[in-house]
Design a protein around this motif. Sequence first.
Motif, mmCIF file in Angstrom:
data_model
loop_
_atom_site.group_PDB
_atom_site.id
_atom_site.type_symbol
_atom_site.label_atom_id
_atom_site.label_comp_id
_atom_site.label_asym_id
_atom_site.label_seq_id
_atom_site.Cartn_x
_atom_site.Cartn_y
_atom_site.Cartn_z
ATOM 1 N N ARG A 4 0.844 -1.188 0.000
ATOM 2 C CA ARG A 4 0.000 0.000 0.000
ATOM 3 C C ARG A 4 0.884 1.244 0.000
ATOM 4 N NH1 ARG A 4 -5.275 -1.090 2.189
ATOM 5 N NH2 ARG A 4 -5.320 1.000 3.067
ATOM 6 N N PRO A 5 0.543 2.286 -0.786
ATOM 7 C CA PRO A 5 1.390 3.489 -0.868
ATOM 8 C C PRO A 5 1.619 4.146 0.479
ATOM 9 C CG PRO A 5 -0.242 3.487 -2.625
ATOM 10 C CD PRO A 5 -0.596 2.351 -1.721
ATOM 11 N N GLU A 6 0.583 4.174 1.325
ATOM 12 C CA GLU A 6 0.719 4.859 2.615
ATOM 13 C C GLU A 6 1.670 4.157 3.557
ATOM 14 O OE1 GLU A 6 -3.347 2.675 2.716
ATOM 15 O OE2 GLU A 6 -2.141 3.833 1.290
ATOM 16 N N LEU A 7 2.024 2.889 3.245
ATOM 17 C CA LEU A 7 2.975 2.160 4.078
ATOM 18 C C LEU A 7 4.414 2.295 3.581
ATOM 19 C CD1 LEU A 7 0.988 -1.160 4.708
ATOM 20 C CD2 LEU A 7 1.044 0.915 6.105
ATOM 21 N N GLN A 8 4.588 2.900 2.414
ATOM 22 C CA GLN A 8 5.922 3.021 1.841
ATOM 23 C C GLN A 8 6.623 4.310 2.230
ATOM 24 O OE1 GLN A 8 6.225 1.977 -2.344
ATOM 25 N NE2 GLN A 8 4.329 0.798 -2.255
ATOM 26 N N ALA A 9 5.881 5.422 2.252
ATOM 27 C CA ALA A 9 6.489 6.723 2.559
ATOM 28 C C ALA A 9 5.380 7.730 2.810
ATOM 29 C CB ALA A 9 7.383 7.188 1.404
ATOM 30 N N PRO A 10 5.673 8.847 3.461
ATOM 31 C CA PRO A 10 4.678 9.907 3.618
ATOM 32 C C PRO A 10 4.206 10.389 2.248
ATOM 33 C CG PRO A 10 6.547 10.284 5.056
ATOM 34 C CD PRO A 10 6.931 9.152 4.164
ATOM 35 N N LEU A 126 -4.232 9.329 7.116
ATOM 36 C CA LEU A 126 -4.178 9.918 8.458
ATOM 37 C C LEU A 126 -3.945 8.868 9.538
ATOM 38 C CD1 LEU A 126 -7.109 12.504 8.284
ATOM 39 C CD2 LEU A 126 -4.663 12.983 8.210
ATOM 40 N N CYS A 127 -4.155 7.608 9.221
ATOM 41 C CA CYS A 127 -3.998 6.549 10.217
ATOM 42 C C CYS A 127 -2.544 6.147 10.419
ATOM 43 C CB CYS A 127 -4.828 5.330 9.820
ATOM 44 S SG CYS A 127 -6.604 5.636 9.762
ATOM 45 N N ASN A 128 -1.620 6.753 9.671
ATOM 46 C CA ASN A 128 -0.203 6.424 9.788
ATOM 47 C C ASN A 128 0.549 7.564 10.466
ATOM 48 O OD1 ASN A 128 -0.436 3.943 8.367
ATOM 49 N ND2 ASN A 128 -0.497 5.075 6.449
ATOM 50 N N ALA A 129 1.494 7.209 11.313
ATOM 51 C CA ALA A 129 2.353 8.206 11.967
ATOM 52 C C ALA A 129 3.637 8.318 11.152
ATOM 53 C CB ALA A 129 2.653 7.793 13.401
ATOM 54 N N ASP A 130 3.649 9.286 10.226
ATOM 55 C CA ASP A 130 4.805 9.448 9.350
ATOM 56 C C ASP A 130 5.946 10.212 10.018
ATOM 57 O OD1 ASP A 130 3.534 8.147 7.200
ATOM 58 O OD2 ASP A 130 2.437 9.976 6.716
ATOM 59 N N GLN A 160 -14.137 8.533 -0.022
ATOM 60 C CA GLN A 160 -13.827 7.185 -0.471
ATOM 61 C C GLN A 160 -12.501 6.776 0.150
ATOM 62 O OE1 GLN A 160 -11.280 6.159 -3.025
ATOM 63 N NE2 GLN A 160 -11.861 4.065 -2.468
ATOM 64 N N VAL A 161 -12.483 5.639 0.824
ATOM 65 C CA VAL A 161 -11.298 5.222 1.582
ATOM 66 C C VAL A 161 -10.950 3.780 1.265
ATOM 67 C CG1 VAL A 161 -11.690 6.844 3.481
ATOM 68 C CG2 VAL A 161 -12.729 4.574 3.567
ATOM 69 N N TYR A 162 -9.683 3.443 1.528
ATOM 70 C CA TYR A 162 -9.212 2.063 1.458
ATOM 71 C C TYR A 162 -8.675 1.676 2.832
ATOM 72 C CZ TYR A 162 -9.405 2.250 -3.682
ATOM 73 O OH TYR A 162 -9.824 2.365 -4.989
ATOM 74 N N PRO A 163 -9.546 1.390 3.795
ATOM 75 C CA PRO A 163 -9.046 1.021 5.124
ATOM 76 C C PRO A 163 -8.265 -0.277 5.072
ATOM 77 C CG PRO A 163 -11.402 0.594 4.954
ATOM 78 C CD PRO A 163 -11.021 1.326 3.715
ATOM 79 N N GLU A 164 -7.214 -0.342 5.858
ATOM 80 C CA GLU A 164 -6.364 -1.531 5.863
ATOM 81 C C GLU A 164 -7.068 -2.723 6.487
ATOM 82 O OE1 GLU A 164 -1.734 -2.687 7.028
ATOM 83 O OE2 GLU A 164 -2.618 -0.794 7.694
ATOM 84 N N ASN A 165 -7.959 -2.452 7.442
ATOM 85 C CA ASN A 165 -8.689 -3.514 8.119
ATOM 86 C C ASN A 165 -9.948 -2.916 8.748
ATOM 87 O OD1 ASN A 165 -7.686 -2.206 10.520
ATOM 88 N ND2 ASN A 165 -5.792 -3.386 10.245
#
Length: 292
Positions: A4-10, A126-130, A160-165
Amino acid sequence: MTSRPELQAPPEIFYNDDEARKYTSSSRIIDIQAKLSERAVELLALPDDDVPRLLLDIGCGSGLSGETLTEFGHQWIGLDISPSMLDVALEREAEGDLILSDMGQGLGLRPGVIDGAISISAVQWLCNADKSSHEPRLRLKAFFGSLYRCLARGARAVLQVYPENVAQRELILGFAMRSGFSGGVVVDFPHSTKQRKEYLVLTCGQASLNSTTPNAKGEDGESCSDEDDSSGDEKNHSVSVSDRHRPRKKQKLNKKVRGKEWVIKKKDQMRRKGNAVPLDTKYTARKRKDRF
């Protein structure tokens, strides 16, 4: 399977100049963005009176979703955290007003001026602490609080969102409800792995007959209600929240008040054990005032 892009970098780093141009030039991405944006505008349920509305595009990127808003005849303001994405939007001569902004710090718009808001594939970031200073819960609170304030009463926000879980979906929806929104989650094509799409459909203000959560689309493209999916797997059910539910505050348990007799009895026990105990006075076991 790509990460997922949000897990790769801010986002401001992931969507650099190269990634922004590659993203915008992809015919597949353009088609997906157009379909998602059209569905978001449909869920906004704006009055069909040919009057242009002022809409907010949160995480507008290079302006692909904004083009859909322009085609519907609306004016729009786009916010994004990636300078490279906004540069591409300027090159493409996007008709909306573009703002470089971090939605996790609040939107910074005047109260009650926005007639509706959409967001395509952005809020889950927003759910990630970058950064070390990022606290996802505080950022979600700042975002939804400022979004609620800038919307006109009765206006909708479709995110529209793509929640991880499931936990991440409930986290996002929970902060939306605490900010004052009513509404819920609409899941299109709930039983399809590739076509499944989730939309947070939020109404600013108290729930009414006009703010009920819309029906989702099924495999055949027709709308379907939650009852139609009752035979499926629980993870494929759409979530519908017709009214906001604020968590009840925990009631403080009244502690049993210890009287003077109990205090004297305890002091006598301590004396018999050989402990040094202050003498009894008229102030013994007297309740202390809240402040001096």
